[in-house]
Write a protein that holds these residues in place. Structure first.
Motif, short mmCIF file in Angstrom:
data_model
loop_
_atom_site.label_atom_id
_atom_site.label_comp_id
_atom_site.label_asym_id
_atom_site.label_seq_id
_atom_site.Cartn_x
_atom_site.Cartn_y
_atom_site.Cartn_z
N GLU A 97 39.93 35.17 60.50
CA GLU A 97 40.89 36.25 60.43
C GLU A 97 41.40 36.42 59.01
O GLU A 97 41.51 35.45 58.26
CB GLU A 97 42.08 35.99 61.37
CG GLU A 97 41.72 35.98 62.83
CD GLU A 97 42.96 35.98 63.72
OE1 GLU A 97 44.05 36.31 63.22
OE2 GLU A 97 42.82 35.66 64.91
N THR A 98 41.69 37.68 58.63
CA THR A 98 42.32 37.92 57.34
C THR A 98 43.74 37.35 57.37
O THR A 98 44.51 37.64 58.28
CB THR A 98 42.40 39.42 57.03
OG1 THR A 98 41.10 39.99 57.14
CG2 THR A 98 42.94 39.65 55.63
N VAL A 99 44.07 36.55 56.39
CA VAL A 99 45.41 35.96 56.33
C VAL A 99 46.34 36.95 55.63
O VAL A 99 46.11 37.33 54.48
CB VAL A 99 45.38 34.62 55.57
CG1 VAL A 99 46.80 34.04 55.46
CG2 VAL A 99 44.44 33.64 56.25
N PHE A 100 47.41 37.38 56.34
CA PHE A 100 48.38 38.28 55.74
C PHE A 100 49.53 37.46 55.17
O PHE A 100 50.20 36.71 55.89
CB PHE A 100 48.93 39.27 56.78
CG PHE A 100 50.03 40.15 56.25
CD1 PHE A 100 49.77 41.08 55.25
CD2 PHE A 100 51.32 40.03 56.74
CE1 PHE A 100 50.78 41.88 54.75
CE2 PHE A 100 52.35 40.83 56.24
CZ PHE A 100 52.07 41.76 55.25
N THR A 101 49.75 37.58 53.86
CA THR A 101 50.78 36.79 53.17
C THR A 101 51.99 37.64 52.77
O THR A 101 52.91 37.13 52.14
CB THR A 101 50.19 36.15 51.90
OG1 THR A 101 49.80 37.20 51.00
CG2 THR A 101 48.97 35.30 52.25
#
Length: 885
Positions: free
Chosen positions: A461-465
């Protein structure tokens, strides 16, 4: 066996055999190509296609579904329903044909005492794809079915695909024989009324391409991981197990049918047409209840339009049963009681859904009254013309524009001794459907093939920071140009870029995407949009401003801090306004949709009347008091059950997982489930300025507001306007309303005087025009150019006045003038002139053609216009020549 018991047995059986029990997804589909969840496997499509890794090897569900493609068949057959439940068991590369067939046979034929469904083996038939010898072998081995109860069918019936390139495979269907009283012998191939399909097993084992139609495609290869998708029709099994003739008589539907029977005082089973109407009512009420429970509101587009159509078909059917009074309170109450045990959220959302239903019924009853008036006029016109049939385009206009059902048009026309040109109506309907299908097909083609994201999604999954950081270092996982993967992109190109991590917020939950950039060694990308094309993946649409970006290189996502802060202000302000609405109007004023971006918010809420100026002012004050109070904004990640128990509000139509993010403003003062970006304290919102309030449906309103600096700028602009007015009118600010009211009154009085003077002036011209009447052919004619007039109404008034003064002789008045730098012509004819053949419409059209425009009208009075004022003389001469001839 009650429907809820069938559901319990299904989930228990497969749950005990290692399947993850997955709750039903919403009827509102996540798939952008679908309005609704139309099949039990729809929520699992990303796992079947491999775009998203399956989180479990096998699963089971009882999925709510809506299909309206065959809506005209509802009530006429045993099995067509718009809402239905599909019991499914699924394998993602785990078990395949043999085990799927074994599970189906065991559950169907095991005794009720042992937890099965208790079907007699002798009553079951199966169909298989014509070349699937493997499946036939398993049916013989597992079920011991003889050859005569296994029928081979072609691709049209027994081959499954999405209709697009991708996974596909043969299927095998299980049928129940209802007995000789329902039709001829010969199995499903001979009769599908006697032999009812109850279960379909799809063996997803091939990858196909070059798809031309359901039966024309090319098998590319076998899938590396073969999948199972099965579906058992809940309603079909229920009516068989309950010993009734059709799905409309099962325990979850029959109570509505009985309510319709009681309201209409018509006995179900005594008249075929009435029975069909009652079944339509029962089906549509249940479907509408379930759609509204899942957050859909009646409207004029998309899902809302389909819901509105269902509700209006109920009103129509009740009217045909002789019920003209409101009936939704009783009908929906019956459906609520029938469905709440299986779906507790029906009870939780009852206040909202019942209010929506009653409001829509009231609105449509008003529409029917208006439509009836229009139809009565059309009937009268048809009768005057001596025609026997109402024009099809009139019936289509009533249907398409006013929502007036064709059956009702047929009924009213029949009462007047007329038929309806049904062929013309059907042709127009077909044209509309063809346009709609073409549009839907074009939209489907326009959607990117989601399989292009598979490899990137497989990396995780794309990690949202972005909750914690305004920039994040990462690397480029993939680049898409026009929906196809590429290795690199150069300056000037617009592409999609997928990063492993990103600080840029993707559009979701009503919040617009972040503005910002993606930068790296030797390249700069301007971010145009940020989206989630598939679950767990964030994609950035960018324009390469400089340099060249390639797959695998380091890249840093950078959020525009000014835009982000302004967007956070707007999102938090949305929560403040929502809390203010509920505080002012009560808990029924539930948010039904929202959108916010930097400096702006829009919030839709359930309410069926306009807000007064006082209420709007109160809302604005409550929201700004919350800003003043500097309430703390906190976020927590917790199980959804815990969040709901704490009173968190969920947005209708949004999808929530087992774990959710809860946003508090001032503790419980505002508590909502939300994944958006927010300020740290309410004071950071700055200012909330409500700028509009309007209707967005029969039971929904919308407020719009500017926030923060945008709110200040709007108020500053208003202050500048007020300052200009006080200076120009030499009036203190507090006295401006009275001063403007006085000026408006004076202006209206002056306009009345001017109008009276102009009317007097016009009347004064009539005698002079009458004196100019001359014989032209067999007519007394006044054909004059009047120079310049202020409006076409003046020209029309002069023409009719002159015609009246000419008496009963065959007379024609043709007057022209310049109105607003454009030529205009009015033609008026007397009854005697019309009897001699002079038609005002034809003469006006003739003159307008000369003037370079168009015109026409009725035989007694018509007008035309154009663009060439120099041609007025020629146009009038043409009229004189026609009369002379």
């Amino acid at each position: 066996m009650q429907t809820a018991e069938i559901q319990r047995r299904w989930l228990t059986y497969f749950g005990e055999r290692g399947h993850t029990v997955v709750p039903s997804a919403s009827l509102v589909s996540d798939d952008p190509a679908l309005l609704f969840t139309v099949a039990g496997m729809v929520p699992f499509i990303p796992y079947f296609t491999g775009v998203v890794p399956a989180p479990f090897p096998r699963a089971t569900s009882v999925q709510k579904c809506i299909r309206t493609l065959d809506i005209e068949e509802v009530g006429k057959t045993t099995r067509h329903g718009t809402f239905f439940q599909m019991n499914g068991n699924f394998s993602f590369g785990d078990y395949f044909k043999e085990q799927a067939i074994a599970y189906a046979w065991e559950l169907l034929t095991s005794s009720e005492a042992d937890g099965g469904l208790g079907f007699a083996e002798k009553d079951l038939w199966v169909t298989v794809y014509e070349d699937d010898d493997e499946a036939i072998g398993f049916w013989k081995k597992i079920a011991g079915l003889p050859d005569e109860r296994i029928q081979r069918m072609g691709k049209e019936d027994n081959y499954w695909s999405t209709g697009q390139p991708g996974p596909a495979g043969p299927c095998s269907e299980i049928y129940f024989d209802r007995g000789p009283e329902y039709g001829p012998e010969g199995g499903p191939a001979a009769d599908d009324t006697r032999y009812i399909e109850i279960w379909n097993l799809v063996f997803m084992q091939y990858l196909i391409a070059d798809v031309q139609s359901k039966t024309e495609f090319r098998i590319v290869s076998e899938l590396p991981r073969k999948n199972i998708d099965t579906g058992m029709g809940m309603e079909r099994v229920a009516f068989l197990k309950q010993g009734v003739d059709n799905m409309y008589e099962i325990d979850q539907v029959r109570p509505v049918l009985d309510a319709a029977s009681a309201l209409s005082r018509r006995v179900y089973g005594s008249d075929h047409d009435d029975d069909v109407r009652m079944r339509v009512i029962a089906d549509h009420v249940r479907s509408s209840l379930m759609l509204m429970t899942d957050g859909v509101s009646p409207g004029n587009e998309g899902r809302g339009y389909i819901l509105r159509r269902l509700l209006r078909r109920v009103v129509r059917a009740m009217r045909l049963l002789g019920v003209d009074s409101p009936s939704f309170p009783e009908l929906f109450q019956a459906s609520r009681l029938a469905m709440r045990d299986a779906y507790p959220d029906v009870e939780e959302q009852w206040e909202r859904t019942s209010r929506l239903a009653v409001a829509e019924e009231e609105t449509f009853r008003t529409t029917l009254a208006s439509g009836t008036t229009i139809l009565d006029l059309a009937v009268e016109d048809t009768q005057k013309k001596g025609a026997a049939a109402l024009p099809g385009d009139t019936a289509f206009l009533l249907h398409d524009t006013f929502g007036f059902p064709i059956d009702l048009t047929l009924e009213i026309a029949e009462e007047a001794g007329l038929t309806v040109d049904r062929a013309a109506f059907d042709r127009l309907m077909l044209e509309q459907r063809t346009r709609a299908k073409a549009d839907a097909k074009a939209k489907k083609r326009a959607l990117a093939d989601l399989s292009v994201y598979s490899e990137m999604r497989a990396a995780g999954e794309t990690v949202f920071t972005g909750y914690d950081y305004l920039q994040t270092d990462s690397r480029v996982l993939g680049i898409l140009l026009d929906g196809l993967p590429v290795d690199r992109a150069a300056a000037g190109e617009i592409v999609e870029v997928i990063l492993a991590e990103t600080a840029l917020y993707p559009e979701s939950g009503g919040q617009a995407a972040d503005a910002g950039a993606i930068v790296g060694d030797g390249f700069e990308l301007e971010v145009l949009d940020v989206q989630r094309p598939v679950k767990g993946l964030i994609s950035h649409t960018v324009e390469v401003r400089s340099g060249e970006v390639a797959v695998g290189v380091p890249a840093t996502s950078v959020v525009d801090p000014v835009y982000r802060h302004s967007a956070a202000q707007a999102h938090s302000a949305t929560h403040l306004v929502h809390a203010a609405l509920r505080q002012t109007l009560g808990s029924e004023a539930h948010q039904s949709g929202s959108f916010n971006k930097a400096g702006y918010l829009r919030l839709d809420f359930a309410w069926n009347q306009a807000l007064s100026a006082e209420t709007r002012s109160e809302l604005e004050e409550i929201a700004n008091n919350a800003v003043r109070d500097n309430l703390e904004v906190t976020t927590r990640i917790l199980p959804i059950a815990e969040a709901k128990a704490a009173g968190a509000m969920a947005l209708f139509g949004e999808k929530y997982g087992d774990t959710v993010r809860m946003v508090d403003i001032g503790g419980p003062w505002s508590r909502e489930l939300c994944a958006g970006i927010h300020v740290r304290t309410s004071a950071e919102v700055g200012l909330v300025n409500l700028v509009s309030e309007s209707s967005v449906g029969s039971a929904n309103r919308r407020v719009e507001a500017l926030v923060g600096l945008e709110a200040f700028r709007d108020l500053a602009a208003e202050r500048a306007i007020v300052s200009t007015l006080t200076s120009s009118l030499k009036t203190p600010r507090e006295q401006l309303p009275q001063r403007i009211e006085s000026l408006v009154a004076e202006l209206k009085a002056a306009e009345k005087k001017i109008a009276a003077f102009e009317a007097s002036q016009l009347s004064g011209r009539v005698p002079a025009l009458v004196e100019k009447a001359a014989r032209v052919g067999g007519y007394l004619a006044v054909v004059e150019d009047l120079g310049t007039l202020s409006s076409a109404d003046e020209l029309r008034s002069l023409a009719t006045s002159v015609r009246e003064r000419l008496g009963s002789e065959p007379s024609v008045v043709a007057l022209a003038a310049r109105v607003g730098d454009k030529p205009a012509v009015i033609v008026a004819t007397s009854p005697a002139a019309r009897e001699r053949g002079a038609k005002a419409g034809a003469l006006a059209k003739q003159a307008a053609t000369v003037l370079g425009g168009g015109g026409g009208g009725k035989d007694d009075l018509a007008q035309g216009g154009g663009s060439d004022t120099a041609a007025i003389g020629a146009a009038l001469s043409g009229i004189s020549a026609t009369l002379a001839g």
